[in-house]
Design an enzyme around this catalytic site. Structure first.
Site, PDB file in Angstrom:
ATOM      1  N   GLU A 307       0.832  -1.198   0.000  1.00 41.27           N
ATOM      2  CA  GLU A 307       0.000   0.000   0.000  1.00 41.27           C
ATOM      3  C   GLU A 307       0.873   1.256   0.000  1.00 41.27           C
ATOM      4  OE1 GLU A 307      -3.215  -0.639   2.669  1.00 41.27           O
ATOM      5  OE2 GLU A 307      -3.906   1.432   2.592  1.00 41.27           O
ATOM      6  N   GLU A 310       2.183   1.683  -3.420  1.00 37.20           N
ATOM      7  CA  GLU A 310       1.107   2.208  -4.262  1.00 37.20           C
ATOM      8  C   GLU A 310       0.965   3.719  -4.066  1.00 37.20           C
ATOM      9  OE1 GLU A 310      -2.686   0.469  -3.370  1.00 37.20           O
ATOM     10  OE2 GLU A 310      -3.739   1.697  -4.861  1.00 37.20           O
ATOM     11  N   CYS A 333      -8.065  -1.831   4.356  1.00 39.06           N
ATOM     12  CA  CYS A 333      -7.991  -3.058   5.165  1.00 39.06           C
ATOM     13  C   CYS A 333      -9.237  -3.329   5.974  1.00 39.06           C
ATOM     14  CB  CYS A 333      -6.770  -3.091   6.073  1.00 39.06           C
ATOM     15  SG  CYS A 333      -5.934  -1.555   6.257  1.00 39.06           S
ATOM     16  N   SER A 353      -7.068   2.103  -1.934  1.00 39.68           N
ATOM     17  CA  SER A 353      -5.884   1.323  -2.273  1.00 39.68           C
ATOM     18  C   SER A 353      -6.329  -0.016  -2.817  1.00 39.68           C
ATOM     19  CB  SER A 353      -5.050   1.115  -1.005  1.00 39.68           C
ATOM     20  OG  SER A 353      -4.124   0.081  -1.227  1.00 39.68           O
ATOM     21  N   LYS A 392     -15.242  -9.352   8.141  1.00 35.33           N
ATOM     22  CA  LYS A 392     -14.225 -10.226   7.531  1.00 35.33           C
ATOM     23  C   LYS A 392     -14.859 -11.493   6.978  1.00 35.33           C
ATOM     24  CE  LYS A 392     -10.420  -7.917   8.110  1.00 35.33           C
ATOM     25  NZ  LYS A 392      -9.663  -7.488   6.917  1.00 35.33           N
ATOM     26  N   GLU A 395     -15.988 -10.455   3.711  1.00 35.62           N
ATOM     27  CA  GLU A 395     -14.845 -10.182   2.842  1.00 35.62           C
ATOM     28  C   GLU A 395     -14.291 -11.476   2.247  1.00 35.62           C
ATOM     29  OE1 GLU A 395     -11.229  -8.869   4.723  1.00 35.62           O
ATOM     30  OE2 GLU A 395     -10.759  -7.511   3.075  1.00 35.62           O
ATOM     31  N   GLU A 400     -14.468 -12.220  -5.747  1.00 29.76           N
ATOM     32  CA  GLU A 400     -13.172 -11.968  -6.390  1.00 29.76           C
ATOM     33  C   GLU A 400     -11.996 -12.456  -5.542  1.00 29.76           C
ATOM     34  OE1 GLU A 400     -15.325  -9.727  -5.327  1.00 29.76           O
ATOM     35  OE2 GLU A 400     -14.361  -8.007  -4.360  1.00 29.76           O
ATOM     36  N   CYS A 564      -9.943  -1.744  14.730  1.00 31.25           N
ATOM     37  CA  CYS A 564     -10.267  -3.172  14.800  1.00 31.25           C
ATOM     38  C   CYS A 564     -10.496  -3.648  16.226  1.00 31.25           C
ATOM     39  CB  CYS A 564      -9.149  -3.988  14.183  1.00 31.25           C
ATOM     40  SG  CYS A 564      -8.781  -3.489  12.505  1.00 31.25           S
TER      41      CYS A 564
END
Lengths: 637, 404
Positions: A307, A310, A333, A353, A392, A395, A400, A564
Site C-alpha cells: 500500500e 502504491e 484493510c 488502495s 471479515k 470479505e 473476487e 479493529c
C-alpha cells in the site's frame, strides 16, 4: 437541541444539557439529594450519571455508554420528589435541586413489571442462546429475582431468522426493542440500515422494506451485535465447519490470528480488558488441532509495503508525471469501510488502495507460496482467520477473493467464536504456556501489530515512509518511533509532516519504480485518520466539498469505533474504557518488540526475495495481493 | 359524524359568541407583549388538550427563551376517541383559532405558525388554505401585520397521517420534522427545545381560540366563567346514547348529570369522561363536576346507557391502545397488550381475580413509568371500568366459573 451532524431523530438523540466548563463556579453545579444523601453535581449531569458516581446502582437496558439516549426501556425509572410520574434516570438532565429516590416500592414494582413484560415477549430458552451467561436481560432477571412468567411467556416463534448475511444474523424473536442497534446503525455509524417499523405491540426492528440483511446497505461492521443486550443479533458462526475440517485427517487446517482478538480474547475468559494473549493463543490453537498458526501481522507488514508503494507511485504520477491520479489514497484493510464506500461513495472507489487487507493477502499466500513450500495441495488447505470483525466473514466470501485458484480464506472467525471453540475444547486460555507462531511467516513487526488500533495503519505506514524517503531512522524523528499524533480515540485526526530538504536514497525494494526522492524535497505529507463510519462520512463530505481533507495524500479509515480492537467480532460488552485498555495492550506489545517497522521484517523481505521477485506492486503481487471493488450504490436490488 | 347542530344554533358564553376576524389581532398588536401575557395569566387559562397546563406559563417560558427562531404549533391532530370539537372550531370558527395563533406569534416572537391538521380532516384543507389567503389579503398574516412594524408572521398547514400518538406534543414535533411519530424525552420541553430544536409553543386548537377571546375581552372577563381552578368554558364533544349528540359549550364546573340532561341522555349507566384515555364514571359519580380539579377532560364525553356491555366498551378502548401505542417504551408497548389479553380472559370467563388484580397493578405501573401521556393514561379506562363496573363484569353469572 438541533444537531445537524446527527442523523438520528431527536427522540433518539441525547438531550443532555451542556455541562459547564467550570462546575466549581457559582451556578455551575447543583445540589441534589439521592436517597437522603446530599451530593453536588455539575449542571446537566443525568440522574443515572449522578447515581453511578455515588455508587448507587440503577438497572439499565436501553442505555449504552457509546450511544445517544433513548429512554425507552424504562427500567432505570426513579422517583423525583414533586413529579407525578417516575423519571427515566438515563434521560433526565439535572438542572434543579431535585430529590431522588432510587428504590421505593413504586420504583421496584415498576422495574419488576417492566422486566416481566420484556420476558413475556422474549422467545426462546437461555441454554440455547448464543448470549447465555452474557445477556443483560438474563442478568436483570436474576438481579430482580424473576422466578416465574408473571405475564406469560411467548410459546411460538414469531419471526423468521434472517441468516442471509455472511456476517450478521438477526433473530427478532429475542429482540427487546431497546433500539440500541437502531441507534448504533443510524447515529454511531451513520449507516441507517435498521429502524423501528409498525406500531404498538407489532413494532419491530426492520430493514428497508423488510429485506434480508444481505440485500440492504449493511456494511457488516457488527457494531449492532456488540451493543445488543440479548441474542437478537449475532455473528454468522462457522465453527461447526471448522471443527469438521479439524476432524478431517485429509485437511490441512491453518489459522491466522489478528492482533485485536489477541488483545481482547482474555476478556472471554474472565480477565480484565487489556491483557494480550498472543502466545497463549498459539498454544491453545495447536492443542485444538490447527495444523499451523500464523500471525496476520505478517501480511499487515506486507500490506504496508504494497500500500505504501502504491501511494508512492500515485504521488510520483501526480507530482512528476503530472497524470490524473486519484488522491488522497484511502486504506482498504477494513472491509466494513470498503463496503460503506462502495454503497455511499462509489465514485471514490478509485481512491481506495487496491492492496488487499492483511487477511486476504494471507489467504492468497497460504494457498500459493505456503502450499508450495510446505508441499501441501492447496485444495486440501482449510484457511481460517480469527478476526475482531464480522465484516471479515463477508470479505472472505467476496467472489473476487479467489486469486489462489481457490477461495483464499475459507472462514472468518470472530474473537467470541474463537473463545467458544477454545472453551469447547476444555482449555482455559490464560493457563496456556506460551509458544511462537509457525514458519515460514514467523513473528511480525510491531507496525503490523498496531493495525488493530485506530491510527495504527497510518503509524505503520509512516514509520516506513519517513525512513524510505528521508533516509533517517523513524526514531530520530519520533520519540521511540511512536507517532503519537495519529494515536488516540479522537474521531478524526489530521497530521501534516514536512519532509524537509534532505532526502535519502531510494531503497532497493522500490528502486525500479522511482529514480530518486528529489521531487519530494520540501513537500508536506498530509494524512488523516478516521474511525467509525460516522467520522468517515464527515471526511468524505469534506472531500466532496473540496475541503482540507481533499488535499490529503493518504487517509486511514476504519469502520469501527476505536479501529479493529472495537470490531464487531470482539468480546461483549464494549465501551470506550474497554477499547482504551485493548489499545494500551496493543501499543505495549508493539514497544516490547525488537522489529517495529514493516520493511525490517525479515520474513517479508524473504517473501519478496523468494516469491514476489519483481517487488511490490509488480505483476504477481497485483495478481495475488491486490484486488478490485464493486460499485454498489445506496439503492441496491 | 354528522352533528345536527348548526352554527346558528350554537350557544355559549365564551367561544360560541360573535367575533369578527382580526379584531383581537389588531388589538394585540397595539399592546405590549407583556400586557397580553398578563391578561392570559389573569385569565388562568389552562390547556384544552387534556393535560391542563397553564397556558401563560408555557408562553412565558417560550417568550423568555433566547433563540433566533421560535415556532407556534397548533395541535389539530384531534385523535382522542369521541372528540370532535376542534373540527367544529376549525370548520366554523377558524377566525378564533387563527387569530389566536397570530397573537401567540406576536407574544412569543415567532415568525412561523404551523397547524398540524389531523389526516382525516384533509377535506377541510382547501377551505382553511383559502381562509389563510384571505387573512393575508387583509394583512392579518404576512409582513407588518395589522400595521405593526416588524411583526411578520405566517401560518402553514401540515397534515398528520392518522397516528394517535402524534397528538402528543413531542411526537407531533417529531412527525413535523419528518420522523417516526414517537414521544421525546422530557425534559427538555418544547418551550425550550421544540420544532427543529427551537423554542416552540404547542397549543390545542381550543386553547388558541380562547386566547383570541381573552385578548378581545380581557382576562378578568374570561375568569368570570367556570370555576376558580377551571376558568372559562369548555367545548364538550358528546356522543353515544343520547338524543342530541354534538359539540356543546358549557362552563367548567357543570355537573355530569346536568350535561346528561342537556344532551337528552336517558337510562345512562356510564359516562366516559376524557375519551379512551379518560375515566369511566358510574351512576353514583354523576354528581361530579366537569373541571380540572374533579373530572377533567379534553372534551370527550361518551354516554353509555343500560343496554351497553361495559366489558365490550373496555375491550374496544384497549384494542385502540394496543394499535395506537407508538411501541417505543416497554410499559405501553407490551402493557396494553397484556391488559387487552386480560379483558379477553374475562370475556371467555377464563380468569382469576388474582391475575386481574396483577393487571391492575401493572396498569398503575404504566401510569407512572410510561414515557409519554399515551401509556400513562391508557390504563385509566381499564382500571376505572373494572373498579366502577366490577359487579357487572367480574361478578356476573356464576361469578366467573374460573374466577378464583
Amino acid at each position: 437541541m438541533e444537531n445537524k451532524d446527527r442523523r438520528a431523530p431527536v427522540s433518539q438523540q441525547p438531550h443532555v444539557v451542556a455541562k459547564p466548563e467550570h462546575p466549581e463556579h457559582i451556578g455551575g453545579s447543583v445540589s441534589i439529594q439521592i436517597n437522603e444523601k446530599k451530593v453536588t453535581v455539575p449542571m446537566g449531569t443525568t440522574i443515572l450519571e449522578a447515581c453511578r458516581e455515588n455508587q448507587i446502582h440503577i438497572p439499565t437496558l436501553c442505555h449504552h455508554d457509546d450511544l445517544c439516549i433513548a429512554g425507552v426501556c424504562r427500567l432505570c425509572v426513579v422517583e423525583v420528589e414533586g413529579m407525578r410520574t417516575l423519571q427515566a434516570a438515563c434521560a433526565y438532565p439535572i438542572t434543579d435541586q431535585i430529590k431522588i429516590k432510587t428504590s421505593t416500592s413504586m420504583v421496584r414494582k415498576a422495574r419488576r413489571h417492566i422486566l416481566d413484560l420484556m420476558i413475556s415477549e422474549h422467545y426462546g430458552e437461555c441454554y440455547s442462546c448464543v448470549r447465555n451467561n452474557n445477556c443483560e436481560l438474563q442478568s436483570l432477571a436474576e438481579e430482580y429475582g424473576v422466578d416465574s412468567y408473571t405475564f406469560g411467556h411467548v410459546q411460538e416463534s414469531q419471526y423468521k431468522i434472517d441468516n442471509s448475511s455472511f456476517s450478521v444474523i438477526r433473530d427478532m424473536d429475542k429482540c427487546v426493542m431497546c433500539k440500541r442497534c437502531v441507534r448504533t446503525c443510524i447515529d454511531l455509524q451513520e449507516v441507517g440500515v435498521l429502524e423501528a417499523v409498525n406500531r404498538g405491540d407489532d413494532t419491530t426492528i426492520s430493514t428497508f422494506m423488510d429485506k434480508d440483511l444481505a440485500d440492504v446497505v449493511c456494511i457488516n461492521c457488527g457494531q449492532c451485535i456488540n451493543r445488543c443486550p440479548v441474542g437478537a443479533l449475532h455473528a454468522n458462526d462457522p465453527s461447526d465447519d471448522i471443527w469438521n475440517a479439524i476432524d478431517d485427517p485429509n485437511k490441512h487446517v491453518v489459522i491466522q490470528t489478528a492482533p485485536s482478538p489477541r488483545a481482547a480474547i482474555g476478556e472471554e475468559f474472565g480477565l480484565e480488558p487489556g491483557h494480550s494473549m498472543t502466545q497463549e493463543l498459539n498454544t491453545a490453537l495447536k492443542r485444538i488441532g490447527f495444523d499451523r498458526v500464523f500471525d496476520t501481522n505478517f501480511t499487515a507488514d506486507l500490506t504496508i509495503i504494497e500500500e505504501g508503494t502504491e501511494l508512492i507511485i500515485r504521488l510520483y504520477q501526480a507530482l512528476v508525471e503530472k497524470k490524473e491520479v486519484s488522491l488522497p489514497q484511502f486504506t482498504s484493510c477494513s472491509p466494513g469501510w470498503v463496503k460503506y464506500l462502495e454503497h455511499f461513495y462509489p465514485e471514490y472507489i478509485p481512491n481506495l488502495s487496491t492492496a488487499k487487507s492483511p487477511q486476504q493477502m494471507f489467504g492468497s499466500l497460504i494457498k500459493t507460496f505456503y502450499a508450495d513450500k510446505a508441499g501441501v495441495d492447496p485444495k486440501d488447505i482449510v484457511s481460517v482467520a480469527v478476526m475482531p470483525c464480522s465484516a471479515k466473514k463477508f470479505e472472505c466470501n467476496r467472489p473476487e477473493m479467489d486469486d489462489s485458484g481457490y477461495q483464499d480464506v475459507d472462514f472468518g472467525l470472530t474473537t467470541r467464536e474463537m473463545a467458544k471453540m477454545i472453551k469447547e475444547a476444555g482449555i482455559h486460555l490464560p493457563e496456556m504456556p506460551k509458544s511462537h507462531f509457525d514458519n515460514p511467516f514467523g513473528e511480525a513487526s510491531g507496525a503490523g501489530l498496531i493495525f488493530g488500533a485506530t491510527g495504527g495503519v497510518m503509524e505503520a505506514a509512516l514509520r516506513s515512509v519517513v525512513e524510505f524517503v528521508t533516509g533517517n531512522k523513524a526514531e530520530d524523528i519520533f520519540d521511540n518511533a511512536n507517532i503519537v499524533p495519529v494515536r488516540g480515540f479522537e474521531g478524526i485526526k489530521y497530521v501534516e509532516l514536512p519532509i524537509g530538504d534532505k532526502v535519502g536514497p531510494v531503497p532497493d525494494l522500490i528502486k525500479h519504480l522511482v529514480p530518486n526522492w528529489d521531487w519530494l524535497k520540501g513537500a508536506t505529507l498530509k494524512v488523516a485518520v478516521a474511525h467509525g463510519t460516522a467520522n468517515a462520512k464527515k471526511i468524505m463530505e469534506d472531500i466532496k466539498a473540496g475541503g482540507k481533507f481533499s488535499e490529503c495524500h493518504f487517509i486511514e479509515f476504519m469502520a469501527c469505533p476505536g479501529g479493529c480492537l472495537g470490531g464487531g467480532g470482539q468480546p461483549i460488552p464494549t465501551n470506550e474504557e474497554i477499547r482504551m485498555k485493548r489499545a494500551e495492550a496493543i501499543y505495549a506489545e508493539d514497544e516490547s518488540l525488537e522489529i517495529r517497522k514493516s520493511h525490517e521484517n525479515p520474513h517479508v523481505i524473504q517473501v519478496y526475495n523468494e516469491f514476489l521477485k519483481e517487488g511490490p506492486c509488480s505483476h504477481l503481487s497485483h495478481k495475488l495481493l491486490h484486488t478490485h471493488y464493486t460499485k454498489r450504490g445506496k439503492y441496491i436490488a | 359524524m354528522n352533528t345536527e347542530i348548526k352554527k346558528t344554533e350554537r350557544q355559549g358564553a365564551v367561544l360560541f359568541t360573535e367575533y369578527e376576524r382580526g379584531i383581537a389581532i389588531k388589538k394585540a398588536v397595539s399592546m405590549n407583549r407583556e400586557d397580553i401575557l398578563y391578561e392570559i395569566k389573569m385569565s388562568k387559562l389552562k390547556g384544552r388538550g387534556g393535560a391542563g397546563f397553564p397556558a401563560s406559563t408555557k408562553w412565558m417560558l417560550t417568550a423568555a427563551a433566547v433563540s433566533d427562531k421560535k415556532y407556534i404549533v397548533c395541535n389539530a391532530d384531534e385523535g382522542e376517541p369521541g372528540t370532535f370539537k376542534d373540527r367544529v372550531l376549525l370548520a366554523e370558527y377558524p377566525e378564533l383559532v387563527f387569530d389566536g395563533m397570530v397573537i401567540a406569534g406576536y407574544v412569543i416572537g415567532a415568525k412561523e405558525g404551523i397547524v398540524y391538521l389531523r389526516g382525516e380532516y384533509e377535506y377541510m384543507l382547501a377551505s382553511l388554505e383559502d381562509y389563510l389567503q384571505a387573512m393575508r389579503d387583509e394583512n392579518l398574516l404576512g409582513k407588518n401585520i395589522g400595521g405593526r412594524e416588524g411583526f411578520d408572521y405566517d401560518i402553514e398547514i401540515r397534515l398528520g397521517n392518522g397516528a394517535y400518538i402524534c397528538g402528543e406534543e413531542t411526537a407531533l414535533i417529531e412527525s413535523l420534522e419528518g420522523h417516526r411519530g414517537e414521544a421525546r424525552n422530557r425534559p427538555p420541553f418544547p418551550v425550550t427545545t421544540g420544532f427543529k430544536g427551537k423554542p416552540t409553543v404547542v397549543n390545542n386548537v381550543e386553547t388558541l381560540a380562547c386566547v383570541t377571546k381573552i385578548v378581545q375581552n380581557g382576562g378578568e372577563w374570561f375568569r368570570a366563567h367556570g370555576t376558580d381552578k377551571s376558568t372559562g368554558s369548555k367545548l364538550f364533544s358528546v356522543s353515544g346514547d343520547c338524543k342530541k349528540p354534538g359539540v356543546y359549550e358549557l362552563p367548567w364546573g357543570t355537573k355530569i348529570s346536568e350535561l346528561l340532561k342537556i344532551v337528552g341522555a336517558e337510562n345512562t349507566k356510564a359516562v366516559q369522561v376524557g375519551g379512551a384515555s379518560g375515566h369511566c364514571l358510574s351512576k353514583d359519580q354523576f354528581d361530579r363536576t366537569l373541571a380540572y380539579e374533579d373530572a377533567g377532560t379534553g372534551g370527550s364525553i361518551m354516554v353509555f346507557n343500560e343496554s351497553r356491555d361495559m366489558l365490550k366498551v373496555l375491550k374496544n378502548f384497549m384494542e385502540f391502545f394496543v394499535e395506537e401505542s407508538c411501541g417505543q417504551c416497554t410499559p405501553c408497548r407490551i402493557g396494553n397488550t397484556k391488559l387487552l389479553e386480560g379483558v379477553e380472559m374475562i370475556e371467555r370467563n377464563d380468569f382469576t381475580f388474582s391475575y386481574i388484580n396483577k393487571l391492575k397493578e401493572l396498569g398503575r405501573t404504566m401510569q407512572v413509568a410510561s414515557k409519554c401521556g399515551l401509556g400513562q393514561s391508557s390504563p385509566n379506562s381499564f382500571i376505572s371500568i373494572l373498579e366502577n363496573f366490577k359487579d357487572e363484569i367480574l361478578n356476573k353469572g356464576n361469578g366467573g366459573s374460573n374466577g378464583k
